[in-house]
Design an enzyme around this catalytic site. Structure first.
Site, PDB file in Angstrom:
ATOM      1  N   CYS A  34       0.849  -1.163  -0.030  1.00 54.12           N
ATOM      2  CA  CYS A  34       0.118  -0.055   0.049  1.00 54.12           C
ATOM      3  C   CYS A  34       0.790   1.280  -0.118  1.00 54.12           C
ATOM      4  O   CYS A  34       0.267   2.377  -0.169  1.00 54.12           O
ATOM      5  CB  CYS A  34      -0.892   0.028   1.289  1.00 54.12           C
ATOM      6  SG  CYS A  34       0.178   0.058   2.687  1.00 54.12           S
ATOM      7  N   CYS A 103       0.025  -5.383   7.246  1.00 53.86           N
ATOM      8  CA  CYS A 103       0.532  -4.070   7.757  1.00 53.86           C
ATOM      9  C   CYS A 103       1.388  -4.416   9.187  1.00 53.86           C
ATOM     10  O   CYS A 103       2.491  -3.585   9.103  1.00 53.86           O
ATOM     11  CB  CYS A 103      -0.624  -3.171   8.407  1.00 53.86           C
ATOM     12  SG  CYS A 103      -2.077  -3.077   7.282  1.00 53.86           S
TER      13      CYS A 103
HETATM   14  S1  FES Z   1      -2.937  -0.626   4.764  1.00 51.19           S
HETATM   15 FE1  FES Z   1      -1.242   0.664   4.514  1.00 51.19          FE
HETATM   16  S2  FES Z   1      -0.328  -0.024   6.207  1.00 51.19           S
HETATM   17 FE2  FES Z   1      -2.086  -0.881   6.724  1.00 51.19          FE
END
Ligand code: FES
Ligand SMILES: Cc1ncc(COP(=O)(O)O)c(C=O)c1O
Lengths: 125, 393
Positions: A34, A103
């Site tokens: 992400c 994450c």
């Molecule tokens: S979705 Fe980006 S770090 Fe959690």
């Protein structure tokens, strides 16, 4: 998707957040999924992590796992700290929603990277 | 702490008058509208009244209004239904990069079946160039689908211009008007569209009901098969209470005219001016003027959207984001990407969308909370730290 109360607590009041002056090791990692970024700073004395701080740009889970991992490593021998995995961090937070597990990888990698930065600086292999 | 709901592009609270209509239908009007006896006919009359309301708003005949289960189904029937009906004529569809997934994903499904799809680019404001549409037409083009107003940034497309061109070229033209129906003028002849999708829950109606306008003579096939309801284009016993609620909601929107739009615009500008004055490093997404009155999409640099949303929620404020971290797919907003916003910037996007329950007081409360939230998150942010160091270096 909902975060546990513990995640929200660490998100609301992150422990050990901020930059560290003269850290002994720094881990800078990015989440390729992400694009989030975490920096972890450690102070080491006698092979033991005596202090840890972090800065994170990311979602609630990223901030909470960053906060939690700094709590978990403090007082740990380096070799023990290296055994801390992302799922252990997630577990300590009362779990993460499945699509947010990635994450927590950020926290594990930042820790590994901070320790190897420290060892490189010290010339330890 | 009162809740401040600023996510009216996602869905809206059901209006009391609509809830009343829904309750009345659920309690007392259970007949199947396809039956001949009195209670069936009562349901039929109620439903046809809703159809008349829609026909009035769209400027079309009542037979051209098909009730569906929502915007997604309307878009799917339009895209897949027109494609299937025109297979002999061609295999090319033109749409845009900023469509809702309810249009994009049926197009992708068609690509797997051998269709060619052109996804038109947009400019930095999210605007499609009508000349690009015309240039993309091939002898095999059977459908053009361009949304009226975008759900993320609110940019309003010059649909009428494309409509005129599409009609001259005799190509079927669909618009996803889910975000504009009831808010902007959606007269199908002025817009020059053959198909138009709308959804009830964006205009204070119940969820799970929508409509597809289908111009008489449009070549289209059903995507589901069953009974003869809704001209067999959408078989299955209609969601009568839903349709009646949708009708009531649309009727109320139409009665309000443009006064609500002016009010929302004032609220939105008050918020944007306040943000600009109180938060550094912000950027507006979407067209400066050709934009839905209630939509404000802002990038807060050096922070991440989900963390803003969670923090605002602590202050009782509900908003939405274009950040990868909030989407299950973990991809940044395709709309912002198409507008040329790099992923690290769209990371900090926040969408605040106003509705009829919002007041000036709400805006002021947001302006109290938001700068603090952003400041706190920036204080955690490694890239903000780097930015500050660069500034002083
Ligand atoms: S979705 Fe980006 S770090 Fe959690
Ligand atoms: C532009 C647009 N199209 C389609 C949809 C889907 O509508 P529905 O939720 O009624 O299926 C939405 C709503 O999310 C939308 O904003």
């Amino acid at each position: 998707m909902a975060y546990s109360e513990k995640v929200m607590d660490h998100f609301r009041n992150p422990r050990n957040v901020g930059e560290m002056k003269d850290p002994d090791g720094v881990g800078k990692v990015g989440n390729p999924v992400c694009g989030d970024i975490m920096e972890l700073y450690i102070k080491v004395k006698d092979d033991t992590i005596v202090d840890a701080k972090f800065q994170t740009l990311g979602c609630g889970a990223a901030i909470a796992t960053s906060s939690m991992v700094t709590e978990m490593v403090k007082g740990q021998k380096l070799e023990d700290a290296l055994k801390i995995s992302n799922s252990m961090v997630a577990e300590a937070l009362g779990g993460l929603p499945s699509q947010k597990m990635h994450c927590s990888v950020l926290a594990e990698e930042a820790l590994q990277s901070a320790i190897s930065d420290y060892r490189n600086k010290k010339g330890i292999k | 702490m009162g809740r401040i709901y600023l996510d009216n592009n996602a869905t809206t609270p059901v209006r009391p008058e609509v809830a009343e209509a829904l309750g009345r239908m659920l309690k007392g009007c259970y007949g199947n509208p396809s039956t001949l006896y009195c209670i069936g006919q009562e349901a039929h009359v109620e439903m046809e009244h809703a159809r008349d309301v829609m026909a009035g708003i769209l400027g079309c005949n009542r037979e051209e209004v098909i009730f569906t289960s929502g915007g997604t189904e309307s878009d799917n029937i339009a895209v897949l239904g027109v494609a299937r009906a025109n297979r002999k004529k061609g295999n090319h569809i033109i749409t845009t990069k900023i469509e809702h997934h309810a249009v994009l994903n049926p197009c992708k499904a068609l690509e797997k079946e051998g269709w060619q799809v052109t996804y038109l680019p947009v400019d930095k404001y999210g605007m499609v160039n009508p000349e690009d549409v015309e240039r993309s037409i091939t002898p095999g083009t059977v459908l053009i689908s361009i949304m009226h107003a975008n759900n993320e940034v609110g940019t309003i497309q010059p649909i009428a211009e494309t409509g005129k061109m599409a009609r001259a070229r005799r190509i079927t033209f669909h618009t996803d008007a889910v975000q504009s129906f009831g808010k902007l003028s959606v007269n199908v002849n002025e817009l020059g569209v053959d198909l138009l999708s709308a959804s009830s829950h964006k205009i204070y109606g119940p969820k799970g009901v929508g409509l597809l306008y289908v111009r008489k003579g449009t070549k289209i096939l059903p995507i589901m098969f069953g009974g003869h309801q809704e001209r067999s284009l959408r078989p299955g016993t209609e969601n009568v209470p839903g349709v009646v609620g949708f009708g009531k909601a649309a009727e109320l929107m139409a009665a309000e005219g443009r006064s609500e739009e002016a009010r929302l615009l004032k609220l939105r500008e008050r918020l944007w001016e306040g943000i600009k004055a109180n938060v550094p490093h912000v950027k507006l997404n979407g067209h400066p003027t050709a934009r839905l009155a209630g939509t404000l999409n802002v990038i807060f640099e050096y922070v991440e959207g989900e963390s803003i949303i969670l923090s605002l929620d602590e202050h009782g404020i509900c908003a939405s984001s274009g950040s990868a971290c909030t989407s299950d797919a973990l991809e940044p907003s395709h709309v912002l990407a198409a507008m040329g916003v790099p992923p690290e910037k769209s990371h900090g996007a926040l969408r605040m969308s106003f509705g009829r329950e919002n007041t000036e007081e709400d805006v002021d409360k947001v302006l109290e909370a938001l700068p603090k939230v952003v400041e706190k998150l920036r204080s955690f942010s490694p890239i903000y730290k780097d930015f500050l160091k660069q500034q002083t270096a």
